[in-house]
Design an enzyme around this catalytic site. Structure first.
Site, PDB file in Angstrom:
ATOM      1  N   LYS A 162      -2.903   0.575 -10.899  1.00 19.84           N
ATOM      2  CA  LYS A 162      -2.341   0.626  -9.545  1.00 19.84           C
ATOM      3  C   LYS A 162      -3.449   0.676  -8.500  1.00 19.84           C
ATOM      4  O   LYS A 162      -3.467  -0.111  -7.554  1.00 19.84           O
ATOM      5  CB  LYS A 162      -1.438   1.857  -9.397  1.00 19.84           C
ATOM      6  N   ASP A 180       3.646   1.561  -7.513  1.00 18.47           N
ATOM      7  CA  ASP A 180       3.684   2.993  -7.244  1.00 18.47           C
ATOM      8  C   ASP A 180       5.116   3.499  -7.410  1.00 18.47           C
ATOM      9  O   ASP A 180       5.996   2.758  -7.862  1.00 18.47           O
ATOM     10  CB  ASP A 180       3.117   3.301  -5.859  1.00 18.47           C
TER      11      ASP A 180
END
Length: 295
Positions: A162, A180
């Site tokens: 991420k 996320d």
């Protein structure tokens, strides 16, 4: 193929919803979490891309909400953003970067001094270890430069896929999907995928869009999750993609009540062109197709 509009016009001159479109409350055709009935792979791709196009109109200037002036600053800020808000990080990093402007500086920092600066971000001891550790790795292995490859970034302390994609997409212009918590929540509500593992979500959603769309798509989805499609009380009645959402009705459908759930600063929030809730409804108070929808 089932048509998406009824042929009738709304008060705003847009097509009215087809029979069976979500209408709010217990009467809506779809229950929260259900896939659109009989949706094919082709229909899913079209619906997903229409959602992204509509969100692009609502958030035309969507961007990372972390302040940064270099790939190094973005990398550190993204690591610090775990379990806290971007606002809190933005309030903290100016002091950090003023004192330690380069990876070499932060690598040689006294951990206790860094902890004092990072204390407002929460988990400050673990974050101190991560930012000092990644700074040492940058200084020792990459000549003080942030690498522009995924396989190199994920080897750095505190950096996962991420974080790596945030840096690659926004500091290097290399497409990536940032999965996320907001992104996970919304793509599952929209029935783009049933996967729960972030890597599998990334692959499933990536397959629905051209690679060139990935970075902006991530911003659109995350901005929408922060402002309208909240975890506990989504503002369904003020949502620009209500007619395309299988989970419509999971949150507040009354336009005025939904409007109060929107999260934005006084005068609006940067880069948003959110229309009033009534603009998304037809003359009967039901969700109307997004502006520009062609069926």
């Amino acid at each position: 193929m089932k048509k998406t509009t009824s042929g009738k016009k709304t008060a705003a001159g847009r097509p009215a919803p087809a029979e069976g479109a979500p209408v709010g409350g217990a009467a809506r055709a779809r229950t929260a979490g259900d896939s659109p009935r009989g949706e094919s792979r082709t229909a899913l791709v079209r619906r997903a891309r229409r959602i992204n196009r509509e969100l692009a109109e609502v958030y035309p200037y969507a961007h990372p909400e972390l302040d940064f002036d270099s790939p190094f600053q973005l990398l550190v800020a993204t690591v610090l953003s775990a379990q806290t808000t971007d606002l809190r990080v933005n309030q903290t990093t100016p002091a950090l970067f003023a004192r330690y402007p380069t990876p070499e500086d932060l690598a040689a920092a006294d951990p206790e001094e860094v902890e004092d600066i990072l204390r407002p971000c929460g988990f400050f001891r673990a974050k101190t270890r991560s930012v000092i550790g990644l700074s040492k790795a940058l200084a020792e292995e990459f000549g003080g430069e942030v690498p522009g490859r995924l396989e190199d970034l994920v080897k750095l302390p505190g950096v996962g896929r991420k974080t790596a994609f945030v840096v690659l997409g926004n500091a290097f212009g290399r497409p990536g999907i940032t999965v996320d918590t907001h992104f996970q929540r919304l793509v599952r509500r929209w029935r783009w995928t049933d996967e729960t593992d972030p890597d599998k979500i990334e692959a499933a959603v990536g397959a629905l869009f051209p690679k060139s769309d990935w970075t902006d798509l991530s911003h659109h989805v995350i901005w929408h999750g922060r402002r309208i499609c909240h975890a506990r009380k989504p503002a369904c009645g003020a949502c620009p993609i209500a007619p395309l959402c299988p989970a419509y009705g999971e949150g507040e459908t009354d336009p005025e009540k939904a409007k109060k759930l929107l999260k934005y600063e006084k005068g609006g929030f940067p880069g948003q062109r959110l229309r009033p809730p009534q603009a998304y409804l037809d003359a009967g108070g039901k969700p109307a197709p997004p502006l520009g929808a062609t069926g």
